[in-house]
Design a protein around this motif. Structure first.
Motif, PDB file in Angstrom:
ATOM      1  N   HIS A 177      75.886  20.430 -20.274  1.00 21.11           N
ATOM      2  CA  HIS A 177      74.888  21.450 -20.611  1.00 21.11           C
ATOM      3  C   HIS A 177      74.955  22.534 -19.542  1.00 21.11           C
ATOM      4  O   HIS A 177      75.637  22.387 -18.528  1.00 21.11           O
ATOM      5  N   TRP A 178      74.248  23.627 -19.796  1.00 20.65           N
ATOM      6  CA  TRP A 178      74.261  24.736 -18.843  1.00 20.65           C
ATOM      7  C   TRP A 178      73.398  24.397 -17.631  1.00 20.65           C
ATOM      8  O   TRP A 178      72.255  23.991 -17.774  1.00 20.65           O
ATOM      9  N   VAL A 179      73.965  24.564 -16.456  1.00 18.73           N
ATOM     10  CA  VAL A 179      73.248  24.319 -15.203  1.00 18.73           C
ATOM     11  C   VAL A 179      73.313  25.609 -14.377  1.00 18.73           C
ATOM     12  O   VAL A 179      74.398  26.078 -14.040  1.00 18.73           O
ATOM     13  N   PHE A 180      72.156  26.156 -14.087  1.00 16.71           N
ATOM     14  CA  PHE A 180      72.119  27.429 -13.362  1.00 16.71           C
ATOM     15  C   PHE A 180      72.044  27.239 -11.850  1.00 16.71           C
ATOM     16  O   PHE A 180      72.525  28.077 -11.102  1.00 16.71           O
ATOM     17  N   PHE A 181      71.440  26.170 -11.424  1.00 15.66           N
ATOM     18  CA  PHE A 181      71.414  25.834 -10.001  1.00 15.66           C
ATOM     19  C   PHE A 181      71.586  24.329  -9.867  1.00 15.66           C
ATOM     20  O   PHE A 181      71.217  23.577 -10.762  1.00 15.66           O
TER      21      PHE A 181
END
Length: 201
Positions: free
Chosen positions: A81-85
């Protein structure tokens, strides 16, 4: 130059940093190899710190490019999944901002100053980022956290030496490409030179 005029120098600098970030994504691999950490990341920070006249841009633009490339690398390789930090990201990006600060001190671009900056940036990354690994990371040989003593710290830094080597090689290689290319472009296209230099022509 009016506020509504596009500054070609700034535009080219941003394009070059984004291109280096894109190359970093394309170069990424989901397995460790002798090329792990041999990326243009350090060169991006030094390049921005040296050439952007505005020091906030000099730090923020390379770090933002690094962050964007990290988002894609994390999505493609490490998470489903998208992980921004991620854990410790503040320390990593803070370190790259400090690398840009090293670029502030390159007043004259030549082989010696860029090489010294490249070495200094690699050592800075090794000391700061791997201190963070020691604080919160795991010894891959035991699966346990590093012991919070001198031996654990030395062990962590020792394990990171191959990454230091590759960061150093990457800094020198990609600094050569980025700095060399832009210095050549400034000579070919005077509009890319700093205003204080153009005023002396």
């Amino acid at each position: 130059m009016s506020k509504n005029t596009i500054d070609p120098r700034t535009t080219i600098l941003i394009i070059m940093i984004l291109a280096a970030a894109a190359f970093r994504v394309l170069q990424a691999s989901n397995s460790f190899s002798i090329f792990t950490n041999l990326t243009p990341a350090g060169a991006m920070a030094l390049f921005g710190g040296t050439y952007f006249r505005n020091r906030w841009k000099a730090m923020l633009i390379p770090v933002a490019a690094m962050w964007i490339s990290d988002i894609f690398i994390n999505r493609l390789l490490y998470f489903d999944h998208w992980v921004f930090f991620y854990s410790g990201s503040w320390l990593v990006y803070g370190t790259f901002a400090l690398m840009a600060v090293i670029g502030f001190f390159i007043s004259k671009v030549n082989l010696t100053t860029v090489a010294i900056a490249g070495v200094g940036a690699a050592l800075l990354h090794w000391v700061v980022s791997d201190f963070g690994v020691w604080l919160g990371g795991t010894d891959f040989t035991t699966g346990l956290p590093f012991t919070k003593d001198w031996n654990g710290l030395v062990r962590c830094y020792t394990f990171a030496l191959p990454f230091l080597r590759n960061m150093l090689i990457g800094n020198l290689l990609f600094c050569g490409v980025m700095f060399g290319s832009f210095e050549w472009m400034q000579r070919q296209f005077p509009s890319l030179a700093p205003e204080r230099v153009r005023s002396q022509d």
